[in-house]
Motif scaffolding. Structure first.
Motif, PDB file in Angstrom:
ATOM      1  N   THR A   1     -15.068   4.138  -6.299  1.00 16.35           N
ATOM      2  CA  THR A   1     -13.865   3.395  -5.922  1.00 16.35           C
ATOM      3  C   THR A   1     -13.585   2.274  -6.903  1.00 16.35           C
ATOM      4  O   THR A   1     -14.464   1.468  -7.211  1.00 16.35           O
ATOM      5  CB  THR A   1     -14.013   2.807  -4.505  1.00 16.35           C
ATOM      6  OG1 THR A   1     -14.274   3.878  -3.581  1.00 16.35           O
ATOM      7  CG2 THR A   1     -12.739   2.099  -4.084  1.00 16.35           C
TER       8      THR A   1
ATOM      9  N   ASP B   1       0.291   4.338   1.290  1.00 20.93           N
ATOM     10  CA  ASP B   1      -0.087   5.386   2.246  1.00 20.93           C
ATOM     11  C   ASP B   1       1.092   6.277   2.642  1.00 20.93           C
ATOM     12  O   ASP B   1       0.934   7.498   2.792  1.00 20.93           O
ATOM     13  CB  ASP B   1      -0.702   4.750   3.498  1.00 20.93           C
ATOM     14  CG  ASP B   1      -2.038   4.087   3.209  1.00 20.93           C
ATOM     15  OD1 ASP B   1      -2.064   3.185   2.353  1.00 20.93           O
ATOM     16  OD2 ASP B   1      -3.047   4.471   3.819  1.00 20.93           O
TER      17      ASP B   1
ATOM     18  N   LYS C   1      -8.141   4.760  -3.016  1.00 20.04           N
ATOM     19  CA  LYS C   1      -8.144   4.588  -1.573  1.00 20.04           C
ATOM     20  C   LYS C   1      -9.170   3.540  -1.169  1.00 20.04           C
ATOM     21  O   LYS C   1     -10.365   3.676  -1.435  1.00 20.04           O
ATOM     22  CB  LYS C   1      -8.441   5.912  -0.864  1.00 20.04           C
ATOM     23  CG  LYS C   1      -8.306   5.825   0.647  1.00 20.04           C
ATOM     24  CD  LYS C   1      -8.517   7.174   1.301  1.00 20.04           C
ATOM     25  CE  LYS C   1      -8.304   7.090   2.810  1.00 20.04           C
ATOM     26  NZ  LYS C   1      -8.500   8.409   3.476  1.00 20.04           N
ATOM     27  N   THR C   2      -8.703   2.480  -0.536  1.00 21.84           N
ATOM     28  CA  THR C   2      -9.582   1.428  -0.042  1.00 21.84           C
ATOM     29  C   THR C   2      -9.553   1.423   1.486  1.00 21.84           C
ATOM     30  O   THR C   2      -8.837   2.218   2.109  1.00 21.84           O
ATOM     31  CB  THR C   2      -9.124   0.056  -0.554  1.00 21.84           C
ATOM     32  OG1 THR C   2      -7.870  -0.286   0.075  1.00 21.84           O
ATOM     33  CG2 THR C   2      -8.936   0.073  -2.067  1.00 21.84           C
ATOM     34  N   ASP C   3     -10.302   0.527   2.083  1.00 19.30           N
ATOM     35  CA  ASP C   3     -10.309   0.419   3.538  1.00 19.30           C
ATOM     36  C   ASP C   3      -8.936   0.048   4.090  1.00 19.30           C
ATOM     37  O   ASP C   3      -8.611   0.365   5.237  1.00 19.30           O
ATOM     38  CB  ASP C   3     -11.329  -0.626   3.984  1.00 19.30           C
ATOM     39  CG  ASP C   3     -12.760  -0.202   3.691  1.00 19.30           C
ATOM     40  OD1 ASP C   3     -12.991   1.009   3.516  1.00 19.30           O
ATOM     41  OD2 ASP C   3     -13.640  -1.083   3.637  1.00 19.30           O
TER      42      ASP C   3
ATOM     43  N   LEU D   1      -7.054  11.087  -7.025  1.00 20.20           N
ATOM     44  CA  LEU D   1      -6.423  10.161  -6.090  1.00 20.20           C
ATOM     45  C   LEU D   1      -7.435   9.276  -5.354  1.00 20.20           C
ATOM     46  O   LEU D   1      -7.148   8.117  -5.028  1.00 20.20           O
ATOM     47  CB  LEU D   1      -5.591  10.958  -5.082  1.00 20.20           C
ATOM     48  CG  LEU D   1      -4.586  10.207  -4.213  1.00 20.20           C
ATOM     49  CD1 LEU D   1      -3.586   9.438  -5.059  1.00 20.20           C
ATOM     50  CD2 LEU D   1      -3.853  11.183  -3.289  1.00 20.20           C
ATOM     51  N   GLU D   2      -8.636   9.801  -5.120  1.00 20.69           N
ATOM     52  CA  GLU D   2      -9.614   9.124  -4.278  1.00 20.69           C
ATOM     53  C   GLU D   2     -10.003   7.722  -4.733  1.00 20.69           C
ATOM     54  O   GLU D   2     -10.203   6.830  -3.889  1.00 20.69           O
ATOM     55  CB  GLU D   2     -10.872   9.990  -4.152  1.00 20.69           C
ATOM     56  CG  GLU D   2     -10.710  11.226  -3.294  1.00 20.69           C
ATOM     57  CD  GLU D   2     -10.080  12.390  -4.044  1.00 20.69           C
ATOM     58  OE1 GLU D   2      -9.593  12.188  -5.170  1.00 20.69           O
ATOM     59  OE2 GLU D   2     -10.078  13.508  -3.505  1.00 20.69           O
TER      60      GLU D   2
ATOM     61  N   GLY E   1      -5.966   0.872   2.496  1.00 16.66           N
ATOM     62  CA  GLY E   1      -4.955   1.848   2.127  1.00 16.66           C
ATOM     63  C   GLY E   1      -5.012   2.182   0.650  1.00 16.66           C
ATOM     64  O   GLY E   1      -5.871   1.687  -0.089  1.00 16.66           O
ATOM     65  N   TYR E   2      -4.079   3.015   0.214  1.00 17.60           N
ATOM     66  CA  TYR E   2      -3.993   3.388  -1.194  1.00 17.60           C
ATOM     67  C   TYR E   2      -3.336   2.251  -1.970  1.00 17.60           C
ATOM     68  O   TYR E   2      -2.191   1.890  -1.714  1.00 17.60           O
ATOM     69  CB  TYR E   2      -3.184   4.667  -1.364  1.00 17.60           C
ATOM     70  CG  TYR E   2      -3.910   5.920  -0.925  1.00 17.60           C
ATOM     71  CD1 TYR E   2      -4.734   6.610  -1.810  1.00 17.60           C
ATOM     72  CD2 TYR E   2      -3.786   6.405   0.371  1.00 17.60           C
ATOM     73  CE1 TYR E   2      -5.414   7.763  -1.415  1.00 17.60           C
ATOM     74  CE2 TYR E   2      -4.451   7.551   0.777  1.00 17.60           C
ATOM     75  CZ  TYR E   2      -5.261   8.224  -0.124  1.00 17.60           C
ATOM     76  OH  TYR E   2      -5.931   9.359   0.273  1.00 17.60           O
TER      77      TYR E   2
ATOM     78  N   TYR F   1       0.831  -1.205   0.000  1.00 18.24           N
ATOM     79  CA  TYR F   1       0.000   0.000   0.000  1.00 18.24           C
ATOM     80  C   TYR F   1       0.870   1.261   0.000  1.00 18.24           C
ATOM     81  O   TYR F   1       1.975   1.275   0.525  1.00 18.24           O
ATOM     82  CB  TYR F   1      -0.956  -0.011   1.183  1.00 18.24           C
ATOM     83  CG  TYR F   1      -1.975  -1.122   1.076  1.00 18.24           C
ATOM     84  CD1 TYR F   1      -3.075  -1.006   0.234  1.00 18.24           C
ATOM     85  CD2 TYR F   1      -1.821  -2.311   1.797  1.00 18.24           C
ATOM     86  CE1 TYR F   1      -4.004  -2.032   0.113  1.00 18.24           C
ATOM     87  CE2 TYR F   1      -2.747  -3.343   1.682  1.00 18.24           C
ATOM     88  CZ  TYR F   1      -3.826  -3.197   0.844  1.00 18.24           C
ATOM     89  OH  TYR F   1      -4.732  -4.217   0.710  1.00 18.24           O
TER      90      TYR F   1
ATOM     91  N   VAL G   1       1.655   8.767  -0.048  1.00 11.16           N
ATOM     92  CA  VAL G   1       0.674   9.844   0.037  1.00 11.16           C
ATOM     93  C   VAL G   1       1.026  10.792   1.183  1.00 11.16           C
ATOM     94  O   VAL G   1       0.906  12.017   1.046  1.00 11.16           O
ATOM     95  CB  VAL G   1      -0.748   9.268   0.208  1.00 11.16           C
ATOM     96  CG1 VAL G   1      -1.761  10.386   0.454  1.00 11.16           C
ATOM     97  CG2 VAL G   1      -1.141   8.459  -1.025  1.00 11.16           C
TER      98      VAL G   1
END
Length: 440
Positions: free
Chosen positions: A395, A126, A150-152, A146-147, A154-155, A124, A129
């Motif tokens: 997502t 993160d 993003k998952t639960d 970027l959005e 992490g990126y 991930y 970021v």
């Protein structure tokens, strides 16, 4: 990897893997094939960066220069660069990752990161970021870019370019037909009828072998009407009223001859020829169309977004991304390299090697980018309303590869372009095809 255009043009973009479940089951767990091997695996002396042929060969030369000129600080490792061909790229990545000879960082298919995340192979992003937030790059991303990553947990990846779908028109054909460029669906229909009288195509598209622009146009019109294949929660929602309305409109374009009757068999080369030969007057295609087909007339222009019958405005975008893998000689080194590489992306647009849109506002403000008014219009009018294949949600996930790379969408589009169906029947068959694939 097939292109939306001809293999000779830089149209390689974001194709998902064809049939994720089936492909994953058939990939042998062997060493990398097809040029996928490189010297520095886990425990090696460099962070391996694998990149795809996103444009002409000059692109890979420039990207290699950026990667190999990276000067790490502290104990971080340097980077090595290798081009991986689109042909059999899924097998190349999968077998290399399974044998731990794969990359530490890579570009690749648009949904690749989510697919390998399912296999527990993705690191991930993160911390990357977080570094962006410290150095100001986070605020430089265009809105909404970027959005989706993003998952639960992490990126999953970091976007680096945007493969946009926008409407183009040829000014001289509209002048000859004596009609204005469409602003909504009703004016598109009327303009198309007028253009037909002068032998021009009012909605250029195609669904022949290797040409995915017809698929994209079908989904775009659904999304442009406030619909989409999925709910906000990611569940299939093919039969919603907005989708039905959109397909009915496409069928109306077909019945009026505004979509070329031969479009069902048009390859990318056929469609390119229509634009180049001044037969296509209006249609959904890629950014940088004039350069891709070698048109220097200056009369191919980006149109403003269409308004759907309920006032909706939207298009689709494929955010290509860079991902990191758990098998790396140093996770800190992977992260440091990715941050540094993203910081040098401007070089690719300054050299005018990219037709895709950048993800950073600062690059869209470079004179090399703004010198093309079509680029400026895409950023100003199209990027803010762009949605992914996940629409009505936002997502991204691995399941989108089933939509993007499977046969259900091809069959759906071809059925529409033949005109031998009704909207609900076409959508029901599309829904059934997606359901059967997603259950495998």
């Amino acid at each position: 990897m097939t292109s939306t255009l001809s293999a000779a043009t830089p149209g390689f973009s974001r194709r998902g893997f064809l049939g994720l479940a089936a492909a994953a089951a058939t990939v042998p767990l062997l060493a990398a094939c097809g040029g996928g091997s490189a010297s520095a695996g886990a425990g090696g002396s460099a962070v391996k960066f694998w990149d795809m042929p996103w444009a002409a060969p000059a692109y890979n030369d420039a990207a290699k220069k950026i990667a190999e000129s990276y000067a790490p600080t502290g104990s971080n490792l340097k980077a090595s660069y290798q081009t991986i061909q689109w042909n059999n790229f899924y097998q190349t990545f999968s077998s290399a990752i399974a044998s731990k000879t794969g990359p530490a960082v890579s570009t690749g298919g648009g949904f690749q990161a989510f697919q390998f995340e399912q296999q527990g192979q993705i690191a991930y992003a993160d911390k990357v970021v977080d570094e962006f937030k410290k150095n100001g790059m986070f605020d430089d991303f265009l809105p909404g870019v970027l959005e989706p990553f993003k998952t639960d947990k992490g990126y999953v990846a970091i976007p680096w370019q945007l493969d946009m779908r926008v409407m183009w028109y040829r000014k001289s054909l509209f002048e000859q037909a004596g009609v204005d460029v469409p602003t909504d669906w009703s004016s598109l229909l009327e303009a198309g009828k007028a253009l037909k009288t002068i032998g021009a195509v009012g909605f250029a598209t195609g669904a022949g072998a290797g040409n995915f622009l017809g698929n994209h146009a079908a989904i775009m019109m659904m999304v442009n009407n406030g619909g989409g294949v999925f709910t906000k929660d990611g569940e299939l929602d093919v039969m919603n009223d907005r989708n039905v309305e959109a397909v009915e409109f496409l069928l109306e374009l077909v019945s009026n001859g505004i979509i070329d009757p031969a479009a069902v068999s048009y390859t990318g080369d056929n469609l390119n020829a229509q634009w180049k030969d001044k037969k296509a007057a209006y249609g959904l295609t890629v950014a940088g169309l004039p350069a891709r087909i070698g048109d220097t007339t200056g009369e191919l222009l980006v149109a403003s977004p269409l308004a759907g019958p309920h006032g909706d405005k939207a298009t689709i975008v494929f955010p290509n991304n860079i991902m990191m893998y758990k098998n790396t000689p140093s996770q800190e080194s992977s992260e440091a390299f990715l941050v540094a590489y993203m910081g040098q992306l401007k070089d690719l647009w300054q050299q005018k090697l990219m037709n895709a849109l950048p993800v950073f506002k600062s690059i869209t403000e470079l004179p090399e980018f703004t010198s093309d008014p079509n680029n400026v219009k895409i950023v100003k009018e199209w990027q803010p309303i762009a949605k992914t294949f996940a629409a009505q949600g936002s997502t991204l996930n691995a399941g989108l590869a089933v939509l993007d790379g499977g046969q259900a969408i091809n069959q759906f589009t071809q059925t529409i372009l033949t005109g031998k169906t009704d909207a609900k029947s076409a959508l029901q068959a599309f829904k059934s095809g997606l359901e059967s694939t997603m259950k495998k």
